[in-house]
Design a protein around this motif. Structure first.
Motif, PDB file in Angstrom:
ATOM      1  N   SER A 132     -43.456 -52.152 -17.710  1.00 57.04           N
ATOM      2  CA  SER A 132     -44.772 -52.798 -17.654  1.00 57.04           C
ATOM      3  C   SER A 132     -45.411 -52.612 -16.289  1.00 57.04           C
ATOM      4  O   SER A 132     -46.594 -52.272 -16.179  1.00 57.04           O
ATOM      5  CB  SER A 132     -44.654 -54.287 -17.996  1.00 57.04           C
ATOM      6  N   TYR A 143     -43.459 -70.050 -13.184  1.00 57.98           N
ATOM      7  CA  TYR A 143     -44.605 -69.265 -13.650  1.00 57.98           C
ATOM      8  C   TYR A 143     -45.914 -69.983 -13.329  1.00 57.98           C
ATOM      9  O   TYR A 143     -46.857 -69.377 -12.794  1.00 57.98           O
ATOM     10  CB  TYR A 143     -44.502 -69.007 -15.156  1.00 57.98           C
ATOM     11  N   SER A 179     -48.542 -62.510 -15.299  1.00 57.07           N
ATOM     12  CA  SER A 179     -48.018 -62.632 -16.665  1.00 57.07           C
ATOM     13  C   SER A 179     -47.276 -61.376 -17.111  1.00 57.07           C
ATOM     14  O   SER A 179     -46.238 -61.452 -17.789  1.00 57.07           O
ATOM     15  CB  SER A 179     -49.157 -62.940 -17.637  1.00 57.07           C
ATOM     16  N   SER A 180     -47.810 -60.221 -16.757  1.00 54.78           N
ATOM     17  CA  SER A 180     -47.155 -58.962 -17.109  1.00 54.78           C
ATOM     18  C   SER A 180     -45.759 -58.887 -16.489  1.00 54.78           C
ATOM     19  O   SER A 180     -44.776 -58.529 -17.154  1.00 54.78           O
ATOM     20  CB  SER A 180     -48.013 -57.783 -16.641  1.00 54.78           C
ATOM     21  N   PHE A 220     -43.130 -61.304 -18.198  1.00 51.05           N
ATOM     22  CA  PHE A 220     -42.454 -60.825 -19.405  1.00 51.05           C
ATOM     23  C   PHE A 220     -41.344 -59.834 -19.063  1.00 51.05           C
ATOM     24  O   PHE A 220     -40.285 -59.833 -19.690  1.00 51.05           O
ATOM     25  CB  PHE A 220     -43.466 -60.194 -20.364  1.00 51.05           C
ATOM     26  N   LYS A 280     -38.450 -59.218 -21.776  1.00 54.03           N
ATOM     27  CA  LYS A 280     -39.293 -58.903 -22.937  1.00 54.03           C
ATOM     28  C   LYS A 280     -40.287 -57.816 -22.535  1.00 54.03           C
ATOM     29  O   LYS A 280     -41.464 -58.057 -22.279  1.00 54.03           O
ATOM     30  CB  LYS A 280     -39.999 -60.158 -23.451  1.00 54.03           C
ATOM     31  N   LYS A 336     -43.892 -56.917 -24.462  1.00 52.24           N
ATOM     32  CA  LYS A 336     -45.069 -57.746 -24.157  1.00 52.24           C
ATOM     33  C   LYS A 336     -45.604 -57.442 -22.764  1.00 52.24           C
ATOM     34  O   LYS A 336     -46.823 -57.452 -22.543  1.00 52.24           O
ATOM     35  CB  LYS A 336     -44.710 -59.228 -24.285  1.00 52.24           C
ATOM     36  N   GLY A 337     -44.698 -57.179 -21.823  1.00 53.50           N
ATOM     37  CA  GLY A 337     -45.132 -56.804 -20.483  1.00 53.50           C
ATOM     38  C   GLY A 337     -45.928 -55.509 -20.498  1.00 53.50           C
ATOM     39  O   GLY A 337     -46.946 -55.375 -19.818  1.00 53.50           O
ATOM     40  N   THR A 348     -54.063 -61.987 -22.458  1.00 55.60           N
ATOM     41  CA  THR A 348     -53.018 -62.612 -21.644  1.00 55.60           C
ATOM     42  C   THR A 348     -52.794 -64.061 -22.046  1.00 55.60           C
ATOM     43  O   THR A 348     -51.650 -64.514 -22.220  1.00 55.60           O
ATOM     44  CB  THR A 348     -53.389 -62.546 -20.148  1.00 55.60           C
ATOM     45  N   LEU A 380     -50.832 -64.375 -25.407  1.00 53.95           N
ATOM     46  CA  LEU A 380     -49.399 -64.047 -25.340  1.00 53.95           C
ATOM     47  C   LEU A 380     -48.611 -65.085 -24.543  1.00 53.95           C
ATOM     48  O   LEU A 380     -47.506 -65.473 -24.935  1.00 53.95           O
ATOM     49  CB  LEU A 380     -49.217 -62.663 -24.718  1.00 53.95           C
ATOM     50  N   ILE A 381     -49.171 -65.545 -23.447  1.00 53.37           N
ATOM     51  CA  ILE A 381     -48.460 -66.512 -22.598  1.00 53.37           C
ATOM     52  C   ILE A 381     -48.327 -67.858 -23.301  1.00 53.37           C
ATOM     53  O   ILE A 381     -47.262 -68.505 -23.259  1.00 53.37           O
ATOM     54  CB  ILE A 381     -49.183 -66.681 -21.250  1.00 53.37           C
ATOM     55  N   GLU A 388     -45.477 -67.664 -25.700  1.00 50.44           N
ATOM     56  CA  GLU A 388     -44.165 -67.591 -25.051  1.00 50.44           C
ATOM     57  C   GLU A 388     -43.752 -68.940 -24.475  1.00 50.44           C
ATOM     58  O   GLU A 388     -42.579 -69.329 -24.561  1.00 50.44           O
ATOM     59  CB  GLU A 388     -44.182 -66.532 -23.948  1.00 50.44           C
TER      60      GLU A 388
END
Length: 464
Positions: free
Chosen positions: A246, A324, A384-385, A388, A393, A396-397, A440, A443-444, A447
């Protein structure tokens, strides 16, 4: 608790203190890395002129590709190393580090050879014009020698940080940058070596950083490396690459964007009052100024990576979520400062990189204000990238890395100027930033909800 503390503070230390201890050295290291190009740009702008600045802009994609290789191996192996430490798998951690070092050397030497063979076609692809080519070729022939050194230094910096030595990682980069900054004006203004002098100063600084980074191989705190760990294993290399993908793809996407952007600016600039060279020179300055503040956010992200990976491997999901959120809040503060600088003081920032005529400053100011209008939210996607990737993961990244640059920005750069001319290129960036931010958030949010569920299961069914 005393037993845990003897193993690794990542699992029990207060999160704000941990992030400060890891992020500050990482931020300094990233700033220093960015300064290699920025310092060259400033001194070349003052000593050679805007054609010299345009040449460094044309050559810059080669550096971003180099950093993409370093991130693929460095971030991937650091994440795998930290996850293994969190899960108490020492042999796996040793294998990850040994294979990563071998990969850095192999990839670095291969990349240098490819640059030397295909340099001229690459510079043309990156947007070089006949007037810029002599400067770009002179600069890149020399800086290519430092590419393997840069890959190893950046990769080892990530591993040293994951091993609990963020200050060592910072020092490696800092020493090289100081040497580069001292030598740049000497080679350019005293010896009148022009862009070649700036390139020579760069690789001398990189050589010193490389020697320091290599020395860390004997100093790892949590593992004992042996010769067998350096023997490349295909499956291990693939796992390292998957976790670094990623971050690496984000850098590669920046390279592709730079190529498309440069060629679009040349084409549509020639149809405007600005011509081809002014937009190209302005783009280099704006992108590299943007890179300075982004490097701070990347430093925060990289500083949080070992903490996230270790605690995710140890199933401490509450700590993962909190670190995070803390990283995002810090990145928003930096983004706000950048937004103010780009929107209210663009001419002052641009003036640091040399002089130009009225048309030059007119386009540069407009470029900075419009292209970086959504800078305030860019950091959230970067954090966020990497998040992941840190939790293993990779898919997703990768999706987040590609969303802004490849899925949105490149198509917009190609489509909008058809209708709005060169201004369409400028407006492509803030539109792409807004769309990537929405992806973003989706997806976040999913998760974070999933980790809350995992934590509930852990509480209800604790491991004996």
């Amino acid at each position: 608790m005393s037993e845990i503390k003897t193993e690794n503070p990542l699992g029990y230390e207060k999160l704000p203190r941990l992030l400060k201890n890891y992020a500050i050295p990482s931020i300094i290291a990233m700033l220093v890395s960015s300064l290699y190009n920025i310092v060259d740009q400033i001194f070349i702008g003052q000593g050679v002129g805007y054609l010299g600045n345009a040449a460094t802009n044309v050559a810059y994609p080669l550096t971003t590709i180099c950093l993409a290789i370093a991130l693929l191996i460095g971030v991937g192996s650091a994440a795998r190393f930290s996850l293994a430490l969190g899960a108490k798998e020492k042999e796996q951690a040793e294998l990850a580090v040994g294979n990563a070092i071998s990969m850095m050397l192999l990839f670095g030497i291969t990349y240098f050879i490819l640059i030397e063979i295909f340099l001229n076609p690459l510079l043309i692809l990156f947007g070089s014009t006949p007037d810029i080519m002599p400067y770009a070729e002179s600069y890149t022939r020399i800086t290519a020698i430092g590419m393997p050194l840069l890959i190893v230094t950046n990769g080892m910096s990530n591993l040293a940080r994951a091993d609990g030595s963020p200050k060592f990682s910072m020092t490696c980069m800092l020493v090289g940058a100081i040497i580069n900054t001292i030598l740049d004006p000497i080679f350019i203004f005293v010896f009148h070596m022009g862009v070649a002098g700036a390139a020579l100063a760069t690789i001398i600084g990189q050589l010193v950083s490389f020697l320091m980074a290599i020395n860390y191989i004997r100093k790892f705190k949590h593992i004992d490396l042996k010769r067998k760990h350096f023997k490349l294993k295909g499956l291990e290399c693939l796992k390292i690459a998957s976790l670094g993908m990623s971050n690496s793809l984000n850098q590669l996407a920046i390279t592709i964007v730079q190529i498309v952007l440069n060629n679009s600016l040349i084409y549509y600039g020639a149809q405007s009052i600005y011509g081809s060279e002014i937009p190209l020179a302005c783009s280099g300055i704006v992108m590299k100024t943007n890179a300075i503040l982004l490097s701070i956010i990347i430093g925060i992200s990289q500083g949080s990576q070992p903490i996230i990976s270790f605690n995710y491997g140890a199933k401490n999901y509450d700590r993962v979520r909190e670190i995070y959120k803390l990283a995002v809040s810090y990145s928003l503060c930096i983004s706000f400062i950048g937004f103010i600088a780009f929107q209210f003081f663009p001419k002052q920032v641009i003036s640091l990189f040399g002089t130009g005529d009225q048309l030059y400053f007119e386009f540069a100011v407009k470029f900075m204000r419009i292209f970086l209008f959504m800078f305030l939210i860019n950091g959230i996607q970067l954090i966020s990238s990497n998040f992941f990737a840190a939790i293993g993961k990779a898919t997703k990244g990768v999706l987040l890395s590609l969303s802004r640059q490849v899925l949105f920005l490149i198509p917009l750069i190609l489509i909008l100027p058809i209708f709005f001319g060169i201004d369409g290129i400028l407006f492509a960036a803030p539109i792409a930033d807004g769309l990537a931010f929405c992806v973003t958030v989706l997806l976040i949010k999913k998760e974070i909800t999933h980790m809350k569920t995992l934590n509930t299961v852990k509480v209800l069914h604790p491991i004996s």
